[in-house]
Design a protein around this motif. Structure first.
Motif, PDB file in Angstrom:
ATOM      1  N   GLN A  11       0.831  -1.206   0.000  1.00  0.00           N
ATOM      2  CA  GLN A  11       0.000   0.000   0.000  1.00  0.00           C
ATOM      3  C   GLN A  11       0.869   1.261   0.000  1.00  0.00           C
ATOM      4  OE1 GLN A  11      -2.381  -0.506   3.504  1.00  0.00           O
ATOM      5  NE2 GLN A  11      -3.612  -2.141   2.599  1.00  0.00           N
ATOM      6  N   GLY A  12       2.068   1.134   0.526  1.00  0.00           N
ATOM      7  CA  GLY A  12       2.985   2.276   0.554  1.00  0.00           C
ATOM      8  C   GLY A  12       2.914   3.048   1.851  1.00  0.00           C
ATOM      9  N   PRO A  13       3.867   3.949   2.029  1.00  0.00           N
ATOM     10  CA  PRO A  13       3.955   4.698   3.289  1.00  0.00           C
ATOM     11  C   PRO A  13       2.978   5.857   3.357  1.00  0.00           C
ATOM     12  CG  PRO A  13       5.685   5.388   1.807  1.00  0.00           C
ATOM     13  CD  PRO A  13       4.965   4.265   1.117  1.00  0.00           C
ATOM     14  N   LYS A  14       2.738   6.307   4.571  1.00  0.00           N
ATOM     15  CA  LYS A  14       1.988   7.545   4.785  1.00  0.00           C
ATOM     16  C   LYS A  14       2.981   8.691   4.623  1.00  0.00           C
ATOM     17  CE  LYS A  14      -1.157   5.368   8.056  1.00  0.00           C
ATOM     18  NZ  LYS A  14      -1.563   5.274   9.459  1.00  0.00           N
ATOM     19  N   LYS A  15       2.485   9.897   4.564  1.00  0.00           N
ATOM     20  CA  LYS A  15       3.337  11.065   4.380  1.00  0.00           C
ATOM     21  C   LYS A  15       4.384  11.134   5.498  1.00  0.00           C
ATOM     22  CE  LYS A  15       3.189  15.943   3.392  1.00  0.00           C
ATOM     23  NZ  LYS A  15       2.380  17.112   3.138  1.00  0.00           N
ATOM     24  N   GLY A  16       5.633  11.310   5.106  1.00  0.00           N
ATOM     25  CA  GLY A  16       6.728  11.417   6.066  1.00  0.00           C
ATOM     26  C   GLY A  16       7.317  10.093   6.499  1.00  0.00           C
ATOM     27  N   GLU A  17       6.805   8.975   5.957  1.00  0.00           N
ATOM     28  CA  GLU A  17       7.302   7.650   6.349  1.00  0.00           C
ATOM     29  C   GLU A  17       8.272   7.067   5.327  1.00  0.00           C
ATOM     30  OE1 GLU A  17       3.634   5.797   8.948  1.00  0.00           O
ATOM     31  OE2 GLU A  17       3.776   5.265   6.837  1.00  0.00           O
ATOM     32  N   GLY A  18       8.691   7.828   4.353  1.00  0.00           N
ATOM     33  CA  GLY A  18       9.588   7.307   3.339  1.00  0.00           C
ATOM     34  C   GLY A  18       8.890   7.156   2.009  1.00  0.00           C
ATOM     35  N   ILE A  19       9.416   6.237   1.190  1.00  0.00           N
ATOM     36  CA  ILE A  19       8.881   6.040  -0.161  1.00  0.00           C
ATOM     37  C   ILE A  19       8.477   4.586  -0.380  1.00  0.00           C
ATOM     38  CG2 ILE A  19      10.231   7.943  -1.141  1.00  0.00           C
ATOM     39  CD1 ILE A  19      12.181   5.775  -2.226  1.00  0.00           C
ATOM     40  N   ALA A  20       7.632   4.388  -1.371  1.00  0.00           N
ATOM     41  CA  ALA A  20       7.243   3.029  -1.759  1.00  0.00           C
ATOM     42  C   ALA A  20       8.343   2.463  -2.644  1.00  0.00           C
ATOM     43  CB  ALA A  20       5.917   3.049  -2.501  1.00  0.00           C
ATOM     44  N   VAL A  21       8.694   1.219  -2.435  1.00  0.00           N
ATOM     45  CA  VAL A  21       9.765   0.618  -3.230  1.00  0.00           C
ATOM     46  C   VAL A  21       9.300  -0.615  -4.004  1.00  0.00           C
ATOM     47  CG1 VAL A  21      10.675  -0.837  -1.375  1.00  0.00           C
ATOM     48  CG2 VAL A  21      12.225   0.022  -3.140  1.00  0.00           C
ATOM     49  N   ILE A  22       8.206  -1.227  -3.579  1.00  0.00           N
ATOM     50  CA  ILE A  22       7.683  -2.395  -4.285  1.00  0.00           C
ATOM     51  C   ILE A  22       6.865  -1.889  -5.470  1.00  0.00           C
ATOM     52  CG2 ILE A  22       6.218  -4.450  -4.117  1.00  0.00           C
ATOM     53  CD1 ILE A  22       6.850  -4.511  -1.114  1.00  0.00           C
ATOM     54  N   PRO A  23       7.131  -2.381  -6.674  1.00  0.00           N
ATOM     55  CA  PRO A  23       6.364  -1.922  -7.846  1.00  0.00           C
ATOM     56  C   PRO A  23       4.861  -2.075  -7.622  1.00  0.00           C
ATOM     57  CG  PRO A  23       8.171  -3.335  -8.536  1.00  0.00           C
ATOM     58  CD  PRO A  23       8.121  -3.407  -7.044  1.00  0.00           C
ATOM     59  N   LYS A  24       4.104  -1.054  -8.024  1.00  0.00           N
ATOM     60  CA  LYS A  24       2.647  -1.073  -7.833  1.00  0.00           C
ATOM     61  C   LYS A  24       1.983  -2.230  -8.566  1.00  0.00           C
ATOM     62  CE  LYS A  24       2.027   3.774  -6.853  1.00  0.00           C
ATOM     63  NZ  LYS A  24       1.337   5.012  -7.133  1.00  0.00           N
ATOM     64  N   GLN A  25       2.578  -2.659  -9.667  1.00  0.00           N
ATOM     65  CA  GLN A  25       1.985  -3.739 -10.463  1.00  0.00           C
ATOM     66  C   GLN A  25       2.174  -5.116  -9.801  1.00  0.00           C
ATOM     67  OE1 GLN A  25       4.328  -1.606 -11.405  1.00  0.00           O
ATOM     68  NE2 GLN A  25       3.650  -0.463 -13.205  1.00  0.00           N
ATOM     69  N   ALA A  26       3.119  -5.214  -8.875  1.00  0.00           N
ATOM     70  CA  ALA A  26       3.415  -6.513  -8.244  1.00  0.00           C
ATOM     71  C   ALA A  26       2.249  -6.965  -7.379  1.00  0.00           C
ATOM     72  CB  ALA A  26       4.685  -6.409  -7.412  1.00  0.00           C
ATOM     73  N   LYS A  27       1.933  -8.232  -7.499  1.00  0.00           N
ATOM     74  CA  LYS A  27       0.869  -8.820  -6.682  1.00  0.00           C
ATOM     75  C   LYS A  27       1.489  -9.791  -5.693  1.00  0.00           C
ATOM     76  CE  LYS A  27      -3.028  -8.354  -9.737  1.00  0.00           C
ATOM     77  NZ  LYS A  27      -3.252  -8.650 -11.114  1.00  0.00           N
ATOM     78  N   LEU A  28       1.040  -9.686  -4.470  1.00  0.00           N
ATOM     79  CA  LEU A  28       1.477 -10.602  -3.423  1.00  0.00           C
ATOM     80  C   LEU A  28       0.596 -11.849  -3.495  1.00  0.00           C
ATOM     81  CD1 LEU A  28       3.224 -11.102  -0.893  1.00  0.00           C
ATOM     82  CD2 LEU A  28       1.460  -9.921   0.422  1.00  0.00           C
ATOM     83  N   LEU A  29       1.223 -12.993  -3.713  1.00  0.00           N
ATOM     84  CA  LEU A  29       0.457 -14.236  -3.844  1.00  0.00           C
ATOM     85  C   LEU A  29       0.290 -14.958  -2.509  1.00  0.00           C
ATOM     86  CD1 LEU A  29       2.060 -15.548  -7.165  1.00  0.00           C
ATOM     87  CD2 LEU A  29      -0.019 -14.179  -6.865  1.00  0.00           C
ATOM     88  N   ALA A  30       1.339 -14.938  -1.684  1.00  0.00           N
ATOM     89  CA  ALA A  30       1.255 -15.637  -0.398  1.00  0.00           C
ATOM     90  C   ALA A  30       2.438 -15.268   0.484  1.00  0.00           C
ATOM     91  CB  ALA A  30       1.241 -17.151  -0.614  1.00  0.00           C
ATOM     92  N   VAL A  31       2.230 -15.441   1.781  1.00  0.00           N
ATOM     93  CA  VAL A  31       3.305 -15.350   2.768  1.00  0.00           C
ATOM     94  C   VAL A  31       3.070 -16.489   3.747  1.00  0.00           C
ATOM     95  CG1 VAL A  31       4.418 -13.976   4.576  1.00  0.00           C
ATOM     96  CG2 VAL A  31       3.420 -12.822   2.587  1.00  0.00           C
ATOM     97  N   SER A  32       4.117 -17.259   4.009  1.00  0.00           N
ATOM     98  CA  SER A  32       3.999 -18.345   4.983  1.00  0.00           C
ATOM     99  C   SER A  32       5.273 -18.402   5.811  1.00  0.00           C
ATOM    100  CB  SER A  32       3.763 -19.684   4.272  1.00  0.00           C
ATOM    101  OG  SER A  32       4.854 -19.988   3.422  1.00  0.00           O
ATOM    102  N   VAL A  33       5.153 -18.970   7.000  1.00  0.00           N
ATOM    103  CA  VAL A  33       6.303 -19.114   7.886  1.00  0.00           C
ATOM    104  C   VAL A  33       6.383 -20.579   8.289  1.00  0.00           C
ATOM    105  CG1 VAL A  33       7.366 -18.414  10.063  1.00  0.00           C
ATOM    106  CG2 VAL A  33       6.055 -16.746   8.732  1.00  0.00           C
ATOM    107  N   ASP A  34       7.567 -21.197   8.070  1.00  0.00           N
ATOM    108  CA  ASP A  34       7.710 -22.611   8.415  1.00  0.00           C
ATOM    109  C   ASP A  34       8.160 -22.782   9.867  1.00  0.00           C
ATOM    110  OD1 ASP A  34      10.504 -22.275   8.551  1.00  0.00           O
ATOM    111  OD2 ASP A  34      10.864 -23.150   6.584  1.00  0.00           O
ATOM    112  N   LYS A  35       8.281 -24.018  10.299  1.00  0.00           N
ATOM    113  CA  LYS A  35       8.607 -24.313  11.704  1.00  0.00           C
ATOM    114  C   LYS A  35      10.008 -23.852  12.092  1.00  0.00           C
ATOM    115  CE  LYS A  35      10.120 -28.997  10.650  1.00  0.00           C
ATOM    116  NZ  LYS A  35       9.965 -30.410  10.900  1.00  0.00           N
ATOM    117  N   ASN A  36      10.875 -23.592  11.100  1.00  0.00           N
ATOM    118  CA  ASN A  36      12.224 -23.107  11.382  1.00  0.00           C
ATOM    119  C   ASN A  36      12.301 -21.582  11.421  1.00  0.00           C
ATOM    120  OD1 ASN A  36      13.316 -25.759  11.425  1.00  0.00           O
ATOM    121  ND2 ASN A  36      13.297 -25.767   9.201  1.00  0.00           N
ATOM    122  N   GLY A  37      11.168 -20.925  11.254  1.00  0.00           N
ATOM    123  CA  GLY A  37      11.137 -19.473  11.301  1.00  0.00           C
ATOM    124  C   GLY A  37      11.534 -18.807   9.998  1.00  0.00           C
TER     125      GLY A  37
END
Length: 194
Positions: free
Chosen positions: A98-124
């Protein structure tokens, strides 16, 4: 006279039984109402506790990191993550998208990029899976690559159970984003840019 006494005695016995039966039913009714009231009160308290627990689960406080405007360090931003639909890891990376609020820096992830998944395994090890638009639309050089990888990595490793982050594109391990960082191994917290 004897007959009247017998009739009166029978009437007295029948009346006593009838009165005793009525008072027993009213006692049962009062006891039943009291139990129903207690059950209702207990159920209401249980429902209120479950509702309160759900409210607590739906929101999690977290720190996310955005690059500063000079690309020299990451700026910490405290956010409240809505975890009603997504787990806290997915919700945290979505905040980065979504990007930062004013004064929090800049967005670096391309807007076109879609996040498909995030997972965490038992090893962290957190695995962050984007679609190919991440690589295709990334226009930063070495500094941009460090900031993007650091932003995602430091956001997720801020959760104490996450030790490192693996980057995936369309489910396959990403070797590098634009040729400057080796992403073949999970990336540990990048303290040098905080």
């Amino acid at each position: 006279m004897e007959r009247i006494r017998t009739i009166l005695a029978a009437f007295f016995i029948i009346s006593t039984v009838f009165i005793a039966g009525c008072s027993d039913n009213s006692g049962n009714k009062a006891q039943s109402e009291q139990q129903n009231g207690q059950i209702t009160t207990n159920d209401q308290a249980k429902n209120e506790k479950e509702s309160s627990d759900k409210k607590n689960i739906k929101q999690v406080k977290a720190t996310v990191y955005f690059p500063d405007e000079n690309g020299q360090k990451l700026i910490a931003s405290d956010r409240t993550l809505n975890t009603e639909v997504d787990d806290k890891y997915l919700a945290a990376v979505k905040v980065l998208l979504q990007g930062p609020k004013k004064g929090e820096g800049i967005a670096v992830i391309p807007k076109q990029a879609k996040l498909l998944a995030v997972s965490v395994d038992k090893n962290g090890i957190a695995s962050v899976n984007f679609d190919n638009a991440l690589v295709k639309n990334f226009s930063g050089g070495s500094t941009g690559e460090i900031m993007l990888v650091g932003s995602v990595t430091d956001t997720l490793t801020n959760f104490p159970e996450v030790k490192a982050v693996r980057f995936l594109v369309d489910g396959k391990p990403l070797a590098t984003l634009s040729g400057h960082l080796d992403l073949t191994e999970p990336v540990k917290r990048m303290k040098n840019i905080l």
